[in-house]
Design a protein around this motif. Structure first.
Motif, PDB file in Angstrom:
ATOM      1  N   ALA A 200       0.824  -1.210   0.000  1.00 30.35           N
ATOM      2  CA  ALA A 200       0.000   0.000   0.000  1.00 30.35           C
ATOM      3  C   ALA A 200       0.857   1.260   0.000  1.00 30.35           C
ATOM      4  O   ALA A 200       0.446   2.310  -0.512  1.00 30.35           O
ATOM      5  N   ILE A 201       2.054   1.163   0.567  1.00 26.64           N
ATOM      6  CA  ILE A 201       2.977   2.304   0.579  1.00 26.64           C
ATOM      7  C   ILE A 201       3.812   2.350  -0.700  1.00 26.64           C
ATOM      8  O   ILE A 201       3.959   3.398  -1.343  1.00 26.64           O
ATOM      9  N   ALA A 202       4.357   1.199  -1.070  1.00 26.76           N
ATOM     10  CA  ALA A 202       5.375   1.160  -2.124  1.00 26.76           C
ATOM     11  C   ALA A 202       4.808   1.191  -3.536  1.00 26.76           C
ATOM     12  O   ALA A 202       5.417   1.788  -4.436  1.00 26.76           O
ATOM     13  N   LEU A 203       3.660   0.553  -3.759  1.00 31.01           N
ATOM     14  CA  LEU A 203       3.111   0.530  -5.121  1.00 31.01           C
ATOM     15  C   LEU A 203       2.749   1.929  -5.632  1.00 31.01           C
ATOM     16  O   LEU A 203       3.178   2.306  -6.732  1.00 31.01           O
ATOM     17  N   PRO A 204       1.981   2.723  -4.866  1.00 31.53           N
ATOM     18  CA  PRO A 204       1.705   4.083  -5.361  1.00 31.53           C
ATOM     19  C   PRO A 204       2.980   4.904  -5.563  1.00 31.53           C
ATOM     20  O   PRO A 204       3.068   5.689  -6.514  1.00 31.53           O
ATOM     21  N   THR A 205       3.953   4.720  -4.668  1.00 36.33           N
ATOM     22  CA  THR A 205       5.209   5.461  -4.796  1.00 36.33           C
ATOM     23  C   THR A 205       5.938   5.078  -6.073  1.00 36.33           C
ATOM     24  O   THR A 205       6.381   5.937  -6.844  1.00 36.33           O
ATOM     25  N   GLY A 206       6.070   3.782  -6.314  1.00 40.21           N
ATOM     26  CA  GLY A 206       6.757   3.313  -7.515  1.00 40.21           C
ATOM     27  C   GLY A 206       6.032   3.710  -8.788  1.00 40.21           C
ATOM     28  O   GLY A 206       6.666   4.090  -9.786  1.00 40.21           O
ATOM     29  N   LEU A 207       4.706   3.627  -8.761  1.00 41.15           N
ATOM     30  CA  LEU A 207       3.922   4.020  -9.938  1.00 41.15           C
ATOM     31  C   LEU A 207       4.055   5.514 -10.216  1.00 41.15           C
ATOM     32  O   LEU A 207       4.189   5.931 -11.378  1.00 41.15           O
ATOM     33  N   LEU A 208       4.028   6.303  -9.157  1.00 39.98           N
ATOM     34  CA  LEU A 208       4.110   7.755  -9.334  1.00 39.98           C
ATOM     35  C   LEU A 208       5.456   8.179  -9.908  1.00 39.98           C
ATOM     36  O   LEU A 208       5.516   8.929 -10.890  1.00 39.98           O
ATOM     37  N   ILE A 209       6.538   7.702  -9.304  1.00 40.11           N
ATOM     38  CA  ILE A 209       7.851   8.136  -9.785  1.00 40.11           C
ATOM     39  C   ILE A 209       8.167   7.517 -11.146  1.00 40.11           C
ATOM     40  O   ILE A 209       8.875   8.114 -11.959  1.00 40.11           O
ATOM     41  N   GLY A 210       7.624   6.324 -11.405  1.00 34.82           N
ATOM     42  CA  GLY A 210       7.828   5.718 -12.714  1.00 34.82           C
ATOM     43  C   GLY A 210       7.064   6.433 -13.806  1.00 34.82           C
ATOM     44  O   GLY A 210       7.543   6.574 -14.934  1.00 34.82           O
ATOM     45  N   HIS A 211       5.869   6.904 -13.470  1.00 34.63           N
ATOM     46  CA  HIS A 211       5.013   7.596 -14.454  1.00 34.63           C
ATOM     47  C   HIS A 211       5.517   9.012 -14.734  1.00 34.63           C
ATOM     48  O   HIS A 211       5.541   9.456 -15.886  1.00 34.63           O
ATOM     49  N   THR A 212       5.922   9.705 -13.675  1.00 38.09           N
ATOM     50  CA  THR A 212       6.333  11.100 -13.840  1.00 38.09           C
ATOM     51  C   THR A 212       7.824  11.258 -14.084  1.00 38.09           C
ATOM     52  O   THR A 212       8.261  12.256 -14.660  1.00 38.09           O
ATOM     53  N   GLY A 213       8.613  10.275 -13.631  1.00 41.66           N
ATOM     54  CA  GLY A 213      10.063  10.390 -13.734  1.00 41.66           C
ATOM     55  C   GLY A 213      10.651  11.349 -12.719  1.00 41.66           C
ATOM     56  O   GLY A 213      11.844  11.666 -12.772  1.00 41.66           O
ATOM     57  N   ARG A 214       9.857  11.803 -11.767  1.00 38.19           N
ATOM     58  CA  ARG A 214      10.317  12.761 -10.768  1.00 38.19           C
ATOM     59  C   ARG A 214      10.476  12.096  -9.405  1.00 38.19           C
ATOM     60  O   ARG A 214       9.676  11.266  -9.014  1.00 38.19           O
ATOM     61  N   GLY A 215      11.511  12.498  -8.707  1.00 35.09           N
ATOM     62  CA  GLY A 215      11.733  12.017  -7.343  1.00 35.09           C
ATOM     63  C   GLY A 215      12.258  10.605  -7.254  1.00 35.09           C
ATOM     64  O   GLY A 215      12.289  10.023  -6.166  1.00 35.09           O
ATOM     65  N   ALA A 216      12.697  10.035  -8.379  1.00 35.95           N
ATOM     66  CA  ALA A 216      13.140   8.638  -8.373  1.00 35.95           C
ATOM     67  C   ALA A 216      14.357   8.440  -7.477  1.00 35.95           C
ATOM     68  O   ALA A 216      14.411   7.494  -6.683  1.00 35.95           O
ATOM     69  N   PHE A 217      15.342   9.327  -7.599  1.00 34.58           N
ATOM     70  CA  PHE A 217      16.577   9.177  -6.814  1.00 34.58           C
ATOM     71  C   PHE A 217      16.284   9.200  -5.323  1.00 34.58           C
ATOM     72  O   PHE A 217      16.739   8.343  -4.568  1.00 34.58           O
ATOM     73  N   LEU A 218      15.475  10.160  -4.896  1.00 36.55           N
ATOM     74  CA  LEU A 218      15.160  10.292  -3.477  1.00 36.55           C
ATOM     75  C   LEU A 218      14.332   9.115  -2.976  1.00 36.55           C
ATOM     76  O   LEU A 218      14.635   8.519  -1.939  1.00 36.55           O
ATOM     77  N   ALA A 219      13.290   8.749  -3.716  1.00 41.62           N
ATOM     78  CA  ALA A 219      12.385   7.683  -3.266  1.00 41.62           C
ATOM     79  C   ALA A 219      13.100   6.342  -3.177  1.00 41.62           C
ATOM     80  O   ALA A 219      12.947   5.605  -2.193  1.00 41.62           O
ATOM     81  N   ILE A 220      13.890   6.013  -4.200  1.00 47.01           N
ATOM     82  CA  ILE A 220      14.572   4.717  -4.212  1.00 47.01           C
ATOM     83  C   ILE A 220      15.637   4.650  -3.128  1.00 47.01           C
ATOM     84  O   ILE A 220      15.805   3.624  -2.458  1.00 47.01           O
ATOM     85  N   ASN A 221      16.358   5.741  -2.923  1.00 49.10           N
ATOM     86  CA  ASN A 221      17.398   5.734  -1.896  1.00 49.10           C
ATOM     87  C   ASN A 221      16.814   5.699  -0.494  1.00 49.10           C
ATOM     88  O   ASN A 221      17.364   5.036   0.393  1.00 49.10           O
ATOM     89  N   LEU A 222      15.692   6.391  -0.291  1.00 51.11           N
ATOM     90  CA  LEU A 222      15.043   6.323   1.014  1.00 51.11           C
ATOM     91  C   LEU A 222      14.506   4.930   1.301  1.00 51.11           C
ATOM     92  O   LEU A 222      14.621   4.418   2.416  1.00 51.11           O
TER      93      LEU A 222
END
Length: 220
Positions: free
Chosen positions: A44-66
């Protein structure tokens, strides 16, 4: 060694060992409960996060490293910290298991989304699809195999690590490992370890079979 294996076989197949509050059936149910709840929360936490950064291409570095930071945290140490903050409850266990599961789901979901051919996205937009339609009808279906792989990895990791519930006096199959160590009962320790490994293997095979069934007839 042969005698130890015989004792282990007798322990696993004993009718008394499967019944009661401390029986394998009950401990197995507890272990599955802990594992599935933690995996659902992580998804419930990770799927929306992964979908959002994958769709927009924004915040990938921060989200994946966190999210990867959670994987680097020592599980027992995290349990102790949360235990000191929240007291004796299942909260420390769930926090630790969720922190372990999130990275696999986030990274695989993101990788699946970014693996979608940009020309496919452009073609969908050219047909008049809006951003949410491109996400739901094009990107997610194409990314689903990698998303499923992330869920499989997360579930197996959680099942293998859910033994820590016994560390803070709760149940699950880890009860046999910790109680066996305290009692110097090697057969009980091995029995608990074998059961955890078997559960992780069965669940992984079941999800792999589901994944194959979902995509076997999918057009290339």
């Amino acid at each position: 060694m042969g005698e130890l294996l015989m004792d282990l076989g007798a322990w696993l197949t004993s009718g008394d060992q499967w019944s009661g509050v401390d029986g394998i059936a009950n401990r197995l149910g507890e272990h599955l409960e802990y594992s599935l709840i933690a995996t659902v929360i992580a998804a419930a936490i990770a799927l929306p996060t992964g979908l959002l950064i994958g769709h927009t291409g924004r915040g990938a570095f921060l989200a994946i490293n966190l999210s990867s930071f959670g994987r680097a945290l020592p599980t027992v140490g995290l349990i102790v910290l949360v235990f000191l903050a929240s007291g004796l409850s299942m909260t420390p266990v769930y926090v630790s298991l969720v922190a372990l599961a999130v990275p696999s789901i986030v990274t695989n979901t993101y990788a699946g989304m970014r693996a979608v051919d940009p020309e496919t996205r452009d073609a969908a937009r050219g047909q008049g699809m809006r951003a949410h339609q491109v996400l739901l009808r094009v990107e997610i279906p194409l990314a689903l195999p990698l998303i499923m792989t992330g869920l499989r990895l997360a579930l197996v990791q959680v099942v293998a690590t859910a033994t820590i519930a016994a560390y803070v006096s709760f149940g699950g199959l880890g009860r046999y490992v910790f109680d066996g160590l305290a009692q110097r009962d090697l057969v009980q320790v091995l029995g608990g370890a074998v059961l955890v490994a078997a559960v992780a293997l069965v669940l992984d095979l079941a999800l792999a079979a589901l994944q194959r069934a979902l995509f076997v007839n999918r057009p290339a």
